[in-house]
Design a protein around this motif. Structure first.
Motif, PDB file in Angstrom:
ATOM      1  N   VAL A  79      35.565  27.863  32.205  1.00  0.00           N
ATOM      2  CA  VAL A  79      35.906  27.330  33.524  1.00  0.00           C
ATOM      3  C   VAL A  79      37.369  26.901  33.528  1.00  0.00           C
ATOM      4  N   ASP A  80      37.782  26.221  32.482  1.00  0.00           N
ATOM      5  CA  ASP A  80      39.180  25.793  32.377  1.00  0.00           C
ATOM      6  C   ASP A  80      40.115  26.995  32.325  1.00  0.00           C
ATOM      7  N   ARG A  81      39.738  27.978  31.561  1.00  0.00           N
ATOM      8  CA  ARG A  81      40.595  29.159  31.384  1.00  0.00           C
ATOM      9  C   ARG A  81      40.715  29.973  32.675  1.00  0.00           C
ATOM     10  N   ALA A  82      39.616  30.141  33.410  1.00  0.00           N
ATOM     11  CA  ALA A  82      39.613  30.945  34.631  1.00  0.00           C
ATOM     12  C   ALA A  82      40.037  30.140  35.864  1.00  0.00           C
ATOM     13  N   GLY A  83      39.926  28.828  35.785  1.00  0.00           N
ATOM     14  CA  GLY A  83      40.303  27.997  36.913  1.00  0.00           C
ATOM     15  C   GLY A  83      39.162  27.682  37.858  1.00  0.00           C
ATOM     16  N   LEU A  84      37.972  28.243  37.604  1.00  0.00           N
ATOM     17  CA  LEU A  84      36.790  27.921  38.401  1.00  0.00           C
ATOM     18  C   LEU A  84      35.548  28.377  37.675  1.00  0.00           C
ATOM     19  N   ASP A  85      34.420  27.879  38.144  1.00  0.00           N
ATOM     20  CA  ASP A  85      33.140  28.241  37.539  1.00  0.00           C
ATOM     21  C   ASP A  85      32.684  29.582  38.126  1.00  0.00           C
ATOM     22  N   PHE A  86      32.731  30.629  37.323  1.00  0.00           N
ATOM     23  CA  PHE A  86      32.345  31.968  37.774  1.00  0.00           C
ATOM     24  C   PHE A  86      30.975  32.375  37.240  1.00  0.00           C
ATOM     25  N   SER A  87      30.160  31.405  36.880  1.00  0.00           N
ATOM     26  CA  SER A  87      28.801  31.694  36.401  1.00  0.00           C
ATOM     27  C   SER A  87      28.064  32.553  37.423  1.00  0.00           C
ATOM     28  N   GLY A  88      27.516  33.648  36.970  1.00  0.00           N
ATOM     29  CA  GLY A  88      26.731  34.520  37.841  1.00  0.00           C
ATOM     30  C   GLY A  88      27.545  35.485  38.682  1.00  0.00           C
ATOM     31  N   TYR A  89      28.855  35.317  38.750  1.00  0.00           N
ATOM     32  CA  TYR A  89      29.688  36.273  39.485  1.00  0.00           C
ATOM     33  C   TYR A  89      29.572  37.639  38.820  1.00  0.00           C
ATOM     34  N   ILE A  90      29.689  38.695  39.606  1.00  0.00           N
ATOM     35  CA  ILE A  90      29.435  40.043  39.094  1.00  0.00           C
ATOM     36  C   ILE A  90      30.692  40.898  39.180  1.00  0.00           C
ATOM     37  N   ALA A  91      31.032  41.534  38.061  1.00  0.00           N
ATOM     38  CA  ALA A  91      32.175  42.444  37.969  1.00  0.00           C
ATOM     39  C   ALA A  91      31.657  43.867  37.816  1.00  0.00           C
ATOM     40  N   PHE A  92      32.538  44.820  38.098  1.00  0.00           N
ATOM     41  CA  PHE A  92      32.151  46.225  38.081  1.00  0.00           C
ATOM     42  C   PHE A  92      33.089  47.063  37.236  1.00  0.00           C
ATOM     43  N   ASP A  93      32.541  48.120  36.694  1.00  0.00           N
ATOM     44  CA  ASP A  93      33.259  49.113  35.910  1.00  0.00           C
ATOM     45  C   ASP A  93      34.423  49.692  36.723  1.00  0.00           C
ATOM     46  N   ARG A  94      35.403  50.207  36.040  1.00  0.00           N
ATOM     47  CA  ARG A  94      36.591  50.764  36.706  1.00  0.00           C
ATOM     48  C   ARG A  94      36.306  52.045  37.489  1.00  0.00           C
ATOM     49  N   SER A  95      35.113  52.595  37.375  1.00  0.00           N
ATOM     50  CA  SER A  95      34.759  53.765  38.195  1.00  0.00           C
ATOM     51  C   SER A  95      34.395  53.355  39.628  1.00  0.00           C
ATOM     52  N   VAL A  96      34.294  52.051  39.868  1.00  0.00           N
ATOM     53  CA  VAL A  96      34.055  51.519  41.205  1.00  0.00           C
ATOM     54  C   VAL A  96      35.408  51.421  41.915  1.00  0.00           C
ATOM     55  N   THR A  97      35.427  51.746  43.208  1.00  0.00           N
ATOM     56  CA  THR A  97      36.646  51.668  44.008  1.00  0.00           C
ATOM     57  C   THR A  97      36.695  50.321  44.713  1.00  0.00           C
ATOM     58  N   PHE A  98      37.860  49.691  44.667  1.00  0.00           N
ATOM     59  CA  PHE A  98      38.054  48.404  45.334  1.00  0.00           C
ATOM     60  C   PHE A  98      39.050  48.579  46.464  1.00  0.00           C
ATOM     61  N   SER A  99      38.721  48.021  47.623  1.00  0.00           N
ATOM     62  CA  SER A  99      39.612  48.112  48.773  1.00  0.00           C
ATOM     63  C   SER A  99      39.521  46.841  49.596  1.00  0.00           C
ATOM     64  N   GLU A 100      40.620  46.550  50.295  1.00  0.00           N
ATOM     65  CA  GLU A 100      40.634  45.337  51.136  1.00  0.00           C
ATOM     66  C   GLU A 100      40.342  45.684  52.567  1.00  0.00           C
TER      67      GLU A 100
END
Length: 100
Positions: A79-100
């Motif tokens: 939590v200290d290192r990331a700056g917030l509690d990201f428990s349960g947050y989900i990340a995806f492989d680089r084959s996933v496309t991200f867009s805004e």
């Protein structure tokens, strides 16, 4: 921000709700299409984050193993290192496309 795999949106949330760790976007659990995810038995433990839960993603009837991951119970120092509690947050492989 949208996370798209095989033309299917698998997660969507305002960028301000995401956390970026080691180049990966982590989405809040409520922003992920959980009907597309199933738990994977793949084991992994990160030295600074803790035990990892991998997720398989199924789109159009095709399962992609270990396409996503989360840390259900992170180490307090993470939590200290990331700056917030990201428990349960989900990340995806680089084959996933991200867009805004």
């Amino acid at each position: 921000m949208k996370a798209t795999y095989q033309d299917t949106v698998i997660a969507e949330a305002p960028t301000d709700d995401l956390v970026k760790i080691e180049g990966n976007w982590y989405f809040p659990p409520s922003s992920v299409a959980d009907d597309l995810l199933s738990t994977s038995p793949t084991p992994y433990t990160c030295a600074w984050k803790g035990a990892c839960q991998y997720w398989n993603v199924t789109v159009n009837g095709v399962e992609k193993k270990d396409l996503a991951w989360s840390y259900p119970e992170i180490h307090p120092s993470a939590v200290d290192r990331a700056g917030l509690d990201f428990s349960g947050y989900i990340a995806f492989d680089r084959s996933v496309t991200f867009s805004e």
